[in-house]
Each structure stands twice: as structure tokens, then as C-alpha cells.
Design an enzyme around this catalytic site. Sequence first.
Site, PDB file in Angstrom:
ATOM      1  N   LEU A  22       0.842  -1.206   0.000  1.00  0.00           N
ATOM      2  CA  LEU A  22       0.000   0.000   0.000  1.00  0.00           C
ATOM      3  C   LEU A  22       0.874   1.252   0.000  1.00  0.00           C
ATOM      4  O   LEU A  22       1.947   1.255   0.583  1.00  0.00           O
ATOM      5  CB  LEU A  22      -0.886   0.020   1.248  1.00  0.00           C
ATOM      6  N   ASP A  64       2.178  -6.065   2.826  1.00  0.00           N
ATOM      7  CA  ASP A  64       2.673  -5.099   3.816  1.00  0.00           C
ATOM      8  C   ASP A  64       3.105  -5.745   5.130  1.00  0.00           C
ATOM      9  O   ASP A  64       3.360  -5.038   6.105  1.00  0.00           O
ATOM     10  CB  ASP A  64       1.588  -4.052   4.096  1.00  0.00           C
ATOM     11  N   GLU A  69       5.034  -3.776  13.029  1.00  0.00           N
ATOM     12  CA  GLU A  69       4.597  -2.916  14.127  1.00  0.00           C
ATOM     13  C   GLU A  69       3.084  -2.676  14.079  1.00  0.00           C
ATOM     14  O   GLU A  69       2.488  -2.339  15.109  1.00  0.00           O
ATOM     15  CB  GLU A  69       5.321  -1.569  14.059  1.00  0.00           C
ATOM     16  N   ASP A  70       2.468  -2.856  12.906  1.00  0.00           N
ATOM     17  CA  ASP A  70       1.052  -2.482  12.800  1.00  0.00           C
ATOM     18  C   ASP A  70       0.055  -3.489  13.373  1.00  0.00           C
ATOM     19  O   ASP A  70      -0.975  -3.084  13.908  1.00  0.00           O
ATOM     20  CB  ASP A  70       0.713  -2.141  11.341  1.00  0.00           C
ATOM     21  N   ARG A 135      -6.568   4.773   9.828  1.00  0.00           N
ATOM     22  CA  ARG A 135      -6.393   3.337  10.123  1.00  0.00           C
ATOM     23  C   ARG A 135      -6.818   2.957  11.550  1.00  0.00           C
ATOM     24  O   ARG A 135      -7.047   1.791  11.840  1.00  0.00           O
ATOM     25  CB  ARG A 135      -4.920   2.953   9.946  1.00  0.00           C
ATOM     26  N   HIS A 166       0.198   7.420   9.662  1.00  0.00           N
ATOM     27  CA  HIS A 166       0.151   7.022  11.076  1.00  0.00           C
ATOM     28  C   HIS A 166       0.629   8.163  11.975  1.00  0.00           C
ATOM     29  O   HIS A 166       1.452   8.984  11.547  1.00  0.00           O
ATOM     30  CB  HIS A 166       1.065   5.821  11.317  1.00  0.00           C
ATOM     31  N   ILE A 247       6.775   2.442  -0.420  1.00  0.00           N
ATOM     32  CA  ILE A 247       5.517   1.909   0.125  1.00  0.00           C
ATOM     33  C   ILE A 247       5.302   2.425   1.566  1.00  0.00           C
ATOM     34  O   ILE A 247       4.773   1.734   2.431  1.00  0.00           O
ATOM     35  CB  ILE A 247       5.459   0.364   0.063  1.00  0.00           C
ATOM     36  N   CYS A 253       8.211   1.040  11.970  1.00  0.00           N
ATOM     37  CA  CYS A 253       7.185   0.063  11.590  1.00  0.00           C
ATOM     38  C   CYS A 253       7.751  -1.288  11.158  1.00  0.00           C
ATOM     39  O   CYS A 253       7.022  -2.256  11.040  1.00  0.00           O
ATOM     40  CB  CYS A 253       6.263   0.642  10.528  1.00  0.00           C
TER      41      CYS A 253
HETATM   42  N1  GLY Z   1       2.527   0.400   3.202  1.00  0.00           N
HETATM   43  C1  GLY Z   1       2.283   0.524   4.599  1.00  0.00           C
HETATM   44  C2  GLY Z   1       0.838   0.647   4.881  1.00  0.00           C
HETATM   45  O1  GLY Z   1       0.151   1.344   4.179  1.00  0.00           O
HETATM   46  O2  GLY Z   1       0.296   0.074   5.764  1.00  0.00           O
END
Ligand code: GLY
Length: 263
Positions: A22, A64, A69-70, A135, A166, A247, A253
Site C-alpha cells: 500500500l 505489507d 509494528e502495525d 487506520r 500514522h 511503500i 514500523c
Molecule cells: N505500506 C504501509 C501501509 O500502508 O500500511
Amino acid sequence: MAVYNFNTALLRAPAKSVARGLRAVGGEDPNFDSIASEHQSYVAALRTAGVEPIVLPALEDFPDSIFVEDPALVFPEGAILLRPGAPSRRGEADEIAPVLYENFDTVLSLPEGGTVEGGDILTTPDKVMIGHSARTNQAGAKALQRLLTELGRKSEIVTTPEDVLHFKSDCSLLDEETILATERLAQSGVFHGFDVIKVPSGEEAAANALRINDIVMVNNRHPRTIDLLDQRQYKIEPIKTDQIAIIDAGLSCMSLRWQSAAN
Ligand code: GLY
């Protein structure tokens, strides 16, 4: 122990599909081999900073998933499995769960309904800041606050600047009293009580630095920020992110970091 003292980090090797990751702005896909090489340099820098890396295998179904970290948060008291807000990333929490259960006695899960991505979470010495963003929604942020209370952590919901991926795209903790931030985020007043160092205009992407033990990792494309931090006596490790940045990668992250009693 400071909140940036770590001896262990979890990462995931990039899949070939990472080239379809993404991104906010279109353009040409990044080159896989270059991303793999940049990722290896990042792992080497973590080792230099005193951290033992655990590198999970690549996941082709999740372009991704290099951004570990997400889908989760880790603290010495336990881990929290999150629910990424990007639909293509939702399954990453299930994929990372087994290694968290292996490493933490307590693993909590964000309930269905809300979404939170770890890139929106900044841990400071006295509270966890949760950035409301495209997000991380309000229901997710509130649910996360309840889980953080279970872990004995205070938290605060704040706002991620508009059109910023973020919360931590625009800030990082440099030490217990100091935040590195973009002008737009600093202006919002969320860092009341901290000494805030603002990244120079045009170097906004440098705000996502990464303090680990006595090292501050900084994106190497931002020399004015590096000079600024150098003048403040921080020990800088410039990190190359030319392809990963396509990206929307930041430095935080690509790893989850904690202090493990086992290492
Ligand atoms: N490419 C990192 C994200 O959009 O989550």
C-alpha cells in the site's frame, strides 16, 4: 530501565509481493531485491544497537506484512494483538499471534468492531499515545485503552494530522523528555510537557526515527535532521530506505521491540 531499552526485536522478511504494498501516492513499484537489501541493513543496525532479531518468514499473501509494528503492540507486561484498519492487512494479526504467544505470558486481543494499527501508537514513559487516524478508529482506540488499563498502562487518544498515514509517521521519542516531530504535529500541542525538536521543513519523513538503547536510527535522506540531532549529542545511525519508502515505510514500523528476560 528507559522505555527505549530493548534487547529483542521481531521482524518479518519481505515477500516478493512487497512491491505491491500500500502507498499514498502511486508511481512505480519498488524493486524487491533493493527492499530485501535495505531490510537486511535494518536488521544489522538493530544488532549493532544491542538487539537480538527474530526474523519471521515472508508472507506472500500479505504485501505489507514486513511492517510488523502495525498488527501488534508489545510491552514488558504483555502483548496486544490489534486489528489493522487496512482491509488487506487485517489477517496479519493472526499470522503474528503464534510468536507472541511463544514470547509473552499475557497476550490480549483487540475485540471485533474497532481498528488500530501500531504505527499510530507512541509509548512514552508515563502514557501510551493513541493516534486517531484513517487506520485507527475511535472504537478501536477506546477498546485499546481498556486493554492498556489491564496491563497497568495509562493512555490518551490524540489526533494524527490529516492525510498522514500514522501518528508515528510524524513523531518519535528521542529520550524520556524529548520528542522529534513535524511542525504540523508539534503545533497541535499534543506533546505538552516534552521538549520537542522539530524536523526541518521538507524533511517530514525524518520524524519517524527510532531510538534503541543509545542509538537513534534516522532515515539517511534527511541530512538537516541528522545534523540537528548530532548537535544535540544523539548517537545517529543513518538508515537507507530509498525503496522501502516508496511503500510508505518508516523506521519504527519494521520491527516490534521489547526487553526480554530470556535474552
Ligand atoms: N505500506 C504501509 C501501509 O500502508 O500500511
